[in-house]
Write an enzyme that holds these catalytic residues in place. Sequence first.
Site, PDB file in Angstrom:
ATOM      1  N   HIS A   1       0.869  -1.191   0.000  1.00  0.00           N
ATOM      2  CA  HIS A   1       0.000   0.000   0.000  1.00  0.00           C
ATOM      3  C   HIS A   1       0.902   1.237   0.000  1.00  0.00           C
ATOM      4  CE1 HIS A   1      -3.746   2.283   1.464  1.00  0.00           C
ATOM      5  NE2 HIS A   1      -2.797   3.188   1.280  1.00  0.00           N
TER       6      HIS A   1
ATOM      7  N   HIS B   1       1.569   5.379  -1.707  1.00  0.00           N
ATOM      8  CA  HIS B   1       1.224   6.552  -2.523  1.00  0.00           C
ATOM      9  C   HIS B   1       2.493   7.097  -3.149  1.00  0.00           C
ATOM     10  CE1 HIS B   1      -2.870   6.763  -0.868  1.00  0.00           C
ATOM     11  NE2 HIS B   1      -2.294   6.289   0.229  1.00  0.00           N
TER      12      HIS B   1
ATOM     13  N   LYS C   1      -9.434  -0.144  -5.745  1.00  0.00           N
ATOM     14  CA  LYS C   1      -9.454   0.554  -4.459  1.00  0.00           C
ATOM     15  C   LYS C   1     -10.795   1.215  -4.183  1.00  0.00           C
ATOM     16  CE  LYS C   1      -7.900   2.227  -0.672  1.00  0.00           C
ATOM     17  NZ  LYS C   1      -6.636   2.637  -0.102  1.00  0.00           N
TER      18      LYS C   1
ATOM     19  N   HIS D   1     -10.413   1.232   1.898  1.00  0.00           N
ATOM     20  CA  HIS D   1     -10.182   2.252   2.929  1.00  0.00           C
ATOM     21  C   HIS D   1     -11.366   2.127   3.887  1.00  0.00           C
ATOM     22  CE1 HIS D   1      -8.582   6.102   4.547  1.00  0.00           C
ATOM     23  NE2 HIS D   1      -9.786   6.077   5.090  1.00  0.00           N
TER      24      HIS D   1
ATOM     25  N   HIS E   1      -4.485  -0.521   5.985  1.00  0.00           N
ATOM     26  CA  HIS E   1      -4.026   0.243   7.153  1.00  0.00           C
ATOM     27  C   HIS E   1      -4.907   0.087   8.395  1.00  0.00           C
ATOM     28  CE1 HIS E   1      -6.842   2.933   5.181  1.00  0.00           C
ATOM     29  NE2 HIS E   1      -5.958   3.389   4.323  1.00  0.00           N
TER      30      HIS E   1
ATOM     31  N   ASP F   1       1.516   2.655   3.530  1.00  0.00           N
ATOM     32  CA  ASP F   1       0.685   3.859   3.382  1.00  0.00           C
ATOM     33  C   ASP F   1       1.533   5.123   3.468  1.00  0.00           C
ATOM     34  OD1 ASP F   1      -1.568   5.339   2.861  1.00  0.00           O
ATOM     35  OD2 ASP F   1      -2.338   5.260   4.897  1.00  0.00           O
TER      36      ASP F   1
HETATM   37  C1  NCD Z   1      -3.469   9.170   2.004  1.00  0.00           C
HETATM   38  C2  NCD Z   1      -3.014  10.208   0.974  1.00  0.00           C
HETATM   39  O1  NCD Z   1      -2.472  11.249   1.373  1.00  0.00           O
HETATM   40  O2  NCD Z   1      -3.180   9.972  -0.216  1.00  0.00           O
HETATM   41  N1  NCD Z   1      -3.460   9.780   3.316  1.00  0.00           N
HETATM   42  C3  NCD Z   1      -3.381   9.131   4.495  1.00  0.00           C
HETATM   43  O3  NCD Z   1      -3.503   9.793   5.542  1.00  0.00           O
HETATM   44  N2  NCD Z   1      -3.193   7.848   4.576  1.00  0.00           N
HETATM   45  C4  NCD Z   1      -4.795   8.642   1.636  1.00  0.00           C
HETATM   46  C5  NCD Z   1      -5.185   7.387   2.405  1.00  0.00           C
HETATM   47  O4  NCD Z   1      -4.568   6.333   2.250  1.00  0.00           O
HETATM   48  O5  NCD Z   1      -6.134   7.457   3.185  1.00  0.00           O
HETATM   49 ZN    ZN Z   2      -3.199   5.166   1.663  1.00  0.00          ZN
END
Ligand code: NCD
Ligand code: ZN
Length: 345
Positions: free
Chosen positions: A13, A15, A99, A136, A174, A247
């Site tokens: 996971h 970003h 997702k 999520h 998460h 995450d």
């Molecule tokens: C994530 C993001 O910034 O894209 N933020 C987070 O707090 N985890 C989005 C997500 O996974 O909820």
């Molecule tokens: Zn995330």
Amino acid sequence: MNRVTITRPDDWHLHLRDGAAMASVLPATAARFARAIVMPNLMPPITTTDLAAAYRSRIHAALPPGISFEPLMTLYLTDTTSAGEISKAKRSSVVHGIKFYPRGATTNSASGVTAIENCREALAAMEQHDLPLLVHGEVNDPDVDVFDRESVFIDRVLAPLLLRYPKLRVVLEHLTTADAVEFIEQSRPGVAATITAHHLLLNRNALFSGGLRPHHYCLPVLKREKHRRALLKAATSGNPKFFLGSDSAPHSLQAKESACGCAGVYTAFAGIELYAEVFAAAGALNRLEGFASFFGADFYRLPRNAERITLIDESWQVPRQLPFGNETLAPLRAGGNIGWRLASA
Ligand code: NCD
Ligand code: ZN
């Protein structure tokens, strides 16, 4: 000096953002992990296989030369995702999951699902084609306390969903609560969960220690110590239903240190070291490899990695800031120390 050598891990996971911001953070992940499940919450979101394939090409193009790293793409589920798009995603073999963001639940979720009942066609196709749903797990109901949103989501949305689609494979992303850990432990085969390093390291006091700490704000928000302990127990249990998903969610310093700061903690710069620290402190380093390198690959039905990495019990100082496109960001534990480091190959 203590050392541990494990199979090269994967991040289930992550970003990565896009453009110059992506180019800043991608090398850190690629130096540690062989593969990562890449989140689709860009602006605009990655809602189709064509968009995912183009994003994957941009990731490949931004990789430092000589580094092998495979981005595993995901699609962003909307109220109108069609069964045809799901079967196209499956056939592409670049998309590994779909997702589900409840609309408004987190960063860039404005195009997310308003009610999961609207996604019947897509969910049936995912079940049929065996494409996992990545969740999520938070309701976004103003009447529900922010610290209860995961537990309420499990009762109201996830439990009925798993009954309605008995063959659908699902990852609850998460985890933050003891309730979620218990739910996953008792769930049917084909249901698993990821756990972040920051939720293993911090409880909700970290949001307010000596003042407001925007760099500890993420979604789902940090919870009480009893929940952190339940997560730690799950992660170090050797139960293959729990595996690594950082995450890591970078935002610029400006976006975090604001009257309305963004949610997200940036951990990719030490994406495996932070977990090594947590597992070592729990006396469970022998369980790190399963959690970081085996269970996720097995769940996603991908081969386990062949290369290995070595981690050394040696402290180093985290920079106060790191470059992030034209801006900077504050990594987790900025200016502090991390107890483990990655040995250079
Ligand atoms: C994530 C993001 O910034 O894209 N933020 C987070 O707090 N985890 C989005 C997500 O996974 O909820
Ligand atoms: Zn995330």
